[in-house]
Scaffold this active site. Structure first.
Site, short mmCIF file in Angstrom:
data_model
loop_
_atom_site.label_atom_id
_atom_site.label_comp_id
_atom_site.label_asym_id
_atom_site.label_seq_id
_atom_site.Cartn_x
_atom_site.Cartn_y
_atom_site.Cartn_z
N SER A 93 0.83 -1.20 0.00
CA SER A 93 0.00 0.00 0.00
C SER A 93 0.87 1.26 0.00
O SER A 93 1.71 1.42 -0.89
CB SER A 93 -0.96 -0.05 1.19
OG SER A 93 -2.01 0.86 1.01
N GLU B 93 -9.69 -5.44 -5.34
CA GLU B 93 -9.08 -4.21 -4.83
C GLU B 93 -9.42 -3.00 -5.69
O GLU B 93 -9.24 -3.04 -6.92
CB GLU B 93 -7.56 -4.33 -4.81
CG GLU B 93 -7.02 -5.30 -3.80
CD GLU B 93 -5.59 -4.93 -3.43
OE1 GLU B 93 -5.34 -3.75 -3.16
OE2 GLU B 93 -4.75 -5.83 -3.42
N HIS C 173 -7.04 -6.04 -0.31
CA HIS C 173 -5.90 -5.15 -0.08
C HIS C 173 -4.90 -5.74 0.94
O HIS C 173 -5.29 -6.09 2.05
CB HIS C 173 -6.43 -3.81 0.43
CG HIS C 173 -5.39 -2.73 0.43
ND1 HIS C 173 -4.77 -2.31 -0.72
CD2 HIS C 173 -4.87 -1.98 1.43
CE1 HIS C 173 -3.91 -1.35 -0.43
NE2 HIS C 173 -3.95 -1.12 0.87
#
Lengths: 295, 295
Positions: free
Chosen positions: A142, A237, A267
């Site tokens: 991320s 996602e 995610h």
């Protein structure tokens, strides 16, 4: 099998109301991220990386001369060594390397570029431990994927040696939020929605910063000369387009790329590897890639 | 090293004037494709697949119960068992399977959907030899990648069992030629240019056929339920966007995807594996993927 496991993770993540406020979000991510503690055979040790807090980990049999330098996710605002300890330590086991997880400063208290400074400090600390650049894989999930790319960008600008390769899980590469899957996957993604990302981006790169800055949105960076990169993303996602567009941009820049799209994964799913076979398999796939490129 | 090898292949490909006319193009592709003959330890055998010409190959130690069903590239207009024999046979060796290469009918004499009919005939012939669908990987390069996807689409429509996985090298997925790299990589691609593709598409899918038809341009197909796919493409290809967009489309449809972008490689580079390390490495990577998914 895999799908019922991911359903259980989805339940865990949505078992409490979505927290509001930075402190609450941080506490919640630490809580769900540490549901499964680190395995008992992993040795962890705190380390001061020239003023930036870090943590070493070693699995039995790993090669201490090779290191995964890891930056956790959490939108630059939450996440910690604690929340991602299981992911990092098992990645190190799979790759057969030592890991160094970094507690970089978080927004909104510390906006861009504090995170870049901390990443550079940690990198240089690691190099001064005698670890060759070609023995380092830089990685993160991320926002940690974003930070990994930005670190490489900063090193290239400083004409320093680069890491051997990069490992990017569900990377957030475009803070202008122009990816198509932000809309098309919104209904299936339990975690990441555009309004939340806007809030994070406002905290990390507040006005008058330009989110199209390649150091803020590495999707828009010139990626020439970047090391080989593995990009892993789930098919459930909203950030899938951040991954697929990064793959194309890197390919256009003649970077060696491997992109993996994992059906039904969410995610940063390798965080849940203790209870998710596809999390362990993703780490195994990352290990395969990293062993190919680490000197 | 790899770059000087690819330069030698580039020289081979441009050593004579670009041929004009279908017969000349076919002869030229057969000539350059067979520069390196099949290895001496491979057994090849012609086979009549219910009216469609094919060729079996077996490397020592391969498992005869598992098969790579292969469709050569050449824009649906050229290419043959001869031009791709080295690629198919070495892919079979790497994967540890038998191979069945198909001489499907070519355009312009035989436009769409003759190739689909031949692919289906070959698939059903193979199944009737007792080969389980889960023991078959379908693959091809360029137009052969297109045909592999179209075969899977036809099988799904007919509610027949699908192949275990697909292996697509430099696939031509969009006959509307809307990919960005058609322009941005034009100067570095020695083989594939838009005007040539337009000529091929006119021959394969002449007016009034609609090139947006998902059976003609699988990029626009609903890919739901497709088997896992490995997509390999070079960074010096005008068709790179055909690969990266296919990866995204497949991911959106919850298909397991692995996309590899190989720096400095050109269209269908594993054809030249005999003289190109990155060709052999690409086959090794494909083998890794295929072994993971073949039953």
């Amino acid at each position: 099998m895999a799908e019922s496991e991911i359903d259980a993770i989805r339940k865990l993540l949505t078992s409490k109301p979505r927290p509001v406020g930075w402190a609450e979000r941080r506490a919640r991510l630490d809580e769900v991220g540490s549901t499964w503690p680190v395995a008992t055979d992993i040795r962890c040790e705190s380390v001061d990386c020239d003023g930036v807090a870090g943590e070493w980990s070693m699995a039995p049999g790993s090669d201490a001369s090779k290191v995964l330098l890891f930056f956790h996710g959490g939108g630059y605002c939450s996440g910690s060594i604690l929340s991602h300890r299981r992911m990092v330590t098992e990645a190190g086991r799979a790759m057969g390397v030592r890991t160094l997880a970094i507690d970089y400063r978080r927004a909104p208290e510390h906006p861009f570029p504090a995170q870049h400074e901390d990443a550079l400090t940690a990198w240089r600390f690691l190099r001064r431990q005698g670890i060759a650049a070609g023995h380092i894989v830089v990685g993160g999930d991320s926002a940690g994927g974003n930070l990994s790319l930005s670190l490489i960008n900063r090193l290239r600008a400083a004409r320093e040696q680069l890491a051997a390769c990069a490992w990017l899980v569900s990377p957030w590469t475009d803070l202008t939020m122009s990816g198509a899957t932000l809309a098309t996957k919104d209904a299936v993604d339990p975690l990441i929605h555009k309004a939340y990302l806007e809030e994070l981006a406002d905290a990390y790169a507040p006005v008058p910063l330009d989110r199209r800055d390649p150091l803020i949105s590495p999707l828009f960076a010139d990626l020439r000369g970047f090391p080989p990169m593995l990009i892993q993303v789930g098919s459930d996602e909203t950030l899938m387009s951040d991954a697929t567009r990064l793959a194309e941009a890197a390919g256009i820049a003649d970077v060696a790329v491997r992109l993996e799209i994992w059906p039904h994964m969410i995610h940063a799913w390798p965080v849940w590897n203790a209870a998710l076979e596809d999390g362990r398999l993703a780490l195994a796939g990352a290990s395969e890639f990293v062993r190919e490129w680490l000197g």
